[in-house]
Design an enzyme around this catalytic site. Structure first.
Site, PDB file in Angstrom:
ATOM      1  N   ASP A   4       0.797  -1.224   0.000  1.00 41.82           N
ATOM      2  CA  ASP A   4       0.000   0.000   0.000  1.00 41.82           C
ATOM      3  C   ASP A   4       0.832   1.278   0.000  1.00 41.82           C
ATOM      4  O   ASP A   4       0.614   2.174  -0.821  1.00 41.82           O
ATOM      5  CB  ASP A   4      -0.943   0.006   1.199  1.00 41.82           C
ATOM      6  CG  ASP A   4      -2.149  -0.879   0.981  1.00 41.82           C
ATOM      7  OD1 ASP A   4      -2.995  -0.518   0.149  1.00 41.82           O
ATOM      8  OD2 ASP A   4      -2.250  -1.924   1.640  1.00 41.82           O
ATOM      9  N   TYR A   5       1.756   1.409   0.952  1.00 45.46           N
ATOM     10  CA  TYR A   5       2.518   2.654   1.033  1.00 45.46           C
ATOM     11  C   TYR A   5       3.419   2.821  -0.187  1.00 45.46           C
ATOM     12  O   TYR A   5       3.639   3.941  -0.663  1.00 45.46           O
ATOM     13  CB  TYR A   5       3.350   2.684   2.321  1.00 45.46           C
ATOM     14  CG  TYR A   5       2.516   2.636   3.589  1.00 45.46           C
ATOM     15  CD1 TYR A   5       1.482   3.535   3.798  1.00 45.46           C
ATOM     16  CD2 TYR A   5       2.764   1.686   4.575  1.00 45.46           C
ATOM     17  CE1 TYR A   5       0.717   3.493   4.952  1.00 45.46           C
ATOM     18  CE2 TYR A   5       2.006   1.632   5.736  1.00 45.46           C
ATOM     19  CZ  TYR A   5       0.977   2.541   5.916  1.00 45.46           C
ATOM     20  OH  TYR A   5       0.217   2.496   7.064  1.00 45.46           O
TER      21      TYR A   5
END
Length: 816
Positions: free
Chosen positions: A586-587
């Site tokens: 995600d990041y």
């Protein structure tokens, strides 16, 4: 004919391996003139492979060919005074220099920023290194293995699968994830510096450390440590894993987080009696009784195939994906329908099938226009060129005023995005992380939320400040949503949609990652948004893309990456596929989105045109495992899980050290380094066996090698091993957890964690941006907003509503 977003830029890339060339690739694929500088023996990745037919050849390395397409290549010997001068001359004509020489070498060769800025004060110099240009580790050596582990991701991998701390050591993800992540980070940070130059007409140094790029993926863990240290998850399994077995392989399945998902999953299973137990009725209960629920779930999953489970999940909107093998990734009907994989013809290597665009740009598409250069192919051409200089000594006169129609104002020197307004319709992690970058750099981020459906990160039960839950006290939310404003607006009401449209008319960017089709159902499709604001930039994120037969697939980032093949490559030797820590990917996806948005802003500044940016998470993940994909398309090889080992280097693993569950990563890259390690260990008798003198022999007896090294490392702490081996030129680093990272002298000296004063919970230390900017030594971070904190400012101040009108809308639960 499509335009190229970065066609006005010249980039000099003096970097080898993965991180620097991948950064250069990001610019080359979007139209920049990237000139790759190689030493006489070539970029070291020319020797990495994979190779067609497994025959090594410096012009046929899959890794090199993938990361260096669209570039021109020249050969310079930087040990030669004349060639160094040629590089300096090239730098006078360039916008950007990407360089990965060690800090000490940069200074000794007069190629550091202090020297280069005297030649071209417009030049942006992006220095990529293992630990950065400053700090006690600045001259230490590193490798993919050691960077992954010292940055903390190894301690969280495999995710929620460790049941035996001794037999399941910290684990590296498959491939070169730390290096590709660092490349994304460097490219995004370089675009930040380019935006800064457009305001002030001057370049700067961008300092990117691989350790910080990796540590930045642990944003929740750092926030949890600061909010409630007891909530930091241990390495040992305490919850559901991302990966579970099924009849013919593995799936990533997570139907536990929401009650409506759980209800659909029960229906999918045929309502077995055990699923109706009261202990599983709520999300907290399901997680409290993981040890009971997980084996029951796995027992049912083992009766179904991957394809059956995926079809059932897709039909019900449940977060579930198959753990695809590399052949399954390449043959995926979704990837095929979206024409994700591309063919590139190279005169030496032939036709290669490789990953395509990590982001779709509506007006300025990603494309391959030339194969990777042969060694020194363009040396004469480039050195013969004479490029007229461009006067950038004043701020860019074409930079638009703020969307609100105000007169342009000179941004603060640490806020290069001031004057830009973003409406964030972000959910969970990726889009919110990208927008936190922009907000911290001066953009006004208006985060649209609603009390009718709170973001999952606001209601996370883990990491509530001081153990007291509440929508403003979540470590997950507060560590992610820095530097934003929050409004509450009910998009299920027509008046809520009208207000959202009014904000969009006054905005530069809309960013969303709702389920595919939601924006259309709300009447906020791309065509409608463009009619509201013709030069609008729209960022849209989804698991598998906005079109294609599987576009409606849903899931968290760690579920989605299974579809792209990364968990298939991650795991202990001989063991099953594994999930990755740090909420991967995600990041990382958020960082790639920063690059996309800033690229679109650069194009809009030149042309006045906005565009749609579409990020399919699985496609971005697939762009970061090119070696495995090319090995399959070249040689038919399916990929294997190597744990912490390497196909060519040995020793290359993590080793138990003195202390409670302490480990050190060691990567020996040459035979000379092995000799140095042997001496450091006191030349034990077992290590004197001639079979260990060459890498091939060490590979054959890797278990014996690892056992002997571990016998020595157990006598020392993990930090002691690093201090003993680094002066010998050996890449060695402790496998750090978040507690150790927060106290690590390298991160402390470089100010990686920042203290922010939150209105409800007070001062907390959180992860900042993973890059240092010489022209912005202090980033103007702001704390995460309270829920609806800026309703009055936005609805009354920006939109001009009266207090009575706002009250009426609140009573009708429109502003809610």
């Amino acid at each position: 004919m499509h335009d190229s977003a970065l066609a006005d830029l010249r980039v000099i890339e003096c970097a080898q391996g993965v991180a620097g060339p991948f950064c250069g690739k990001a610019f080359a694929d979007l139209g920049a003139d990237v000139i790759k500088v190689e030493p006489p023996d070539g970029d070291r990745s020319r020797g990495t492979g994979p190779f067609p037919g497994d025959v090594p050849h410096r012009e046929r390395s899959g890794q090199f060919l993938y990361n260096n397409a669209n570039k021109r290549g020249i050969m310079l010997d930087l040990d030669d005074d004349r060639d160094r001068q040629r590089l300096r001359e090239l730098a006078t004509t360039a916008d950007i220099l990407i360089i990965d020489l060690p800090p000490r070498a940069l200074h000794e060769l007069a190629l550091d920023y202090a020297h280069l800025r005297q030649l071209n004060d417009q030049l942006i110099v992006t220095c990529i290194s293992p630990f950065g240009q400053t700090g006690p580790y600045r001259d230490f050596r590193s490798s993919e293995l050691t960077s992954f582990h010292i940055g903390g991701l190894g301690r969280e991998t495999p995710y929620n699968e460790v049941t035996d701390l001794e037999r399941q050591p910290p684990l590296k993800a498959g491939g070169y994830q730390a290096s590709y992540l660092t490349g994304w980070t460097a490219a995004a940070a370089t675009m930040v510096a380019l935006q800064h130059r457009s305001c002030y007409g001057a370049g700067q140094l961008v300092d990117v450390a691989e350790m910080e790029a990796v540590a930045s993926m642990l944003r929740f863990s750092f926030a949890a440590l600061s909010h409630d240290a007891s909530s930091v998850w241990p390495r040992q399994k305490i919850g559901f894993p991302w990966i579970m077995p099924c009849k013919d392989g593995h799936v990533s399945f997570s139907p536990y987080h929401y009650d409506h998902w759980w209800a659909s999953f029960k229906e999918m299973m045929g309502h077995p009696d055990w699923a109706e137990a009261e202990m599983f009725a709520t999300m907290p209960g399901r997680f409290q009784y993981t040890d009971v629920l997980e084996p029951l779930t796995v027992e049912w999953l083992k009766g179904q195939t991957k394809a059956e489970l995926y079809a059932m999940a897709l039909a019900r909107g449940l977060p579930g994906f198959p753990v695809n093998s590399i052949p399954e990734v390449v043959r995926s009907r979704q990837f095929v329908a979206r024409k994700f994989f591309v063919e590139v013809h190279h005169p030496q290597a032939g036709t290669l099938t490789q990953p395509g665009a990590p982001c779709r740009y509506e007006r300025t598409p990603w494309r391959v226009t030339r194969p990777a250069p042969q060694l020194g192919q363009h040396t004469s051409e480039v050195l013969a060129e004479r490029r007229s200089g461009r006067d950038r000594s004043t701020p860019d006169p074409d930079r638009p005023a703020s969307a609100a129609g105000d007169a342009p104002t000179l941004p603060a020197r640490n806020q290069p995005l001031r004057g830009l307004r973003v409406l964030e319709l972000g959910w969970a992690l990726a889009v919110p992380h990208a927008m936190a970058w922009l907000g911290s750099l001066g953009a006004e981020i208006i985060r649209l939320e609603s009390n009718t459906h709170l973001d999952t990160t606001r209601v996370s039960w883990a990491g509530a400040a001081d153990g007291i839950p509440g929508p403003n006290r979540s470590a997950f939310f507060n560590g992610l949503n820095l530097s934003k404003k929050s409004i509450t607006l009910n998009l299920g009401h027509p008046e809520g949609i009208a207000l959202a449209k009014a904000i969009i008319r006054r905005s530069d960017i809309v960013a969303e990652n709702f389920s595919v089709g939601t924006m259309e159902k709300l009447g906020l499709d791309y065509a409608t948004l463009c009619a509201l604001k013709p030069d609008l930039i729209v960022l849209s994120g989804s698991p598998l893309g906005r079109d294609g037969p599987e576009r409606l697939a849903t899931g968290w980032g760690p579920n989605t990456q299974a579809y792209a093949g990364l968990p298939y490559l991650t795991g202990y030797e001989g063991g099953p596929p594994s999930g990755i820590g740090g909420n991967w990917p995600d990041y990382m996806i958020g960082v790639s989105m920063v690059l996309a948005v800033l690229t679109a802003l650069h194009y809009r500044r030149r042309t006045g045109r906005g565009q749609l940016l579409e990020v399919a998470m699985a496609e971005t993940v697939a762009t970061m495992i090119p070696e495995a994909i090319l090995d399959y398309t070249m040689n038919g090889r399916h990929g294997i899980r190597l744990g912490n080992h390497h196909p060519a280097m040995a020793p290359h693993s993590v080793y138990r050290c003195k202390g409670d569950d302490k480990w050190v990563a060691i990567a020996v890259q040459t035979d000379l380094e092995w000799q140095a390690l042997r001496r450091a260990m006191g030349s034990p008798a077992w290590a004197d066996d001639p079979v260990f003198d060459a890498a091939a022999g060490r590979q054959l007896r890797q278990r014996e090698l690892d056992e002997g090294i571990a016998e020595w490392t157990r006598q020392h702490t993990h930090y002691e091993v690093m201090r003993l081996l680094q002066p010998l030129g050996i890449a060695a680093a402790p496998c750090l957890d978040v507690h150790e990272l927060a106290a690590d002298p390298q991160l402390q000296e470089r100010g990686f964690l920042v203290e922010l004063d939150h209105k409800e919970i007070g001062k907390r230390r959180l992860a900042g941006l993973p890059a240092k900017f010489s022209a912005m030594p202090q980033i103007a971070y702001g704390p995460a907003p309270l829920l609806g904190e800026h309703n009055e400012e936005i609805f009354c101040g920006l939109l001009g509503l009266s207090a009575d009108e706002v009250k009426r809308l609140q009573d009708r639960q429109v502003i809610y």
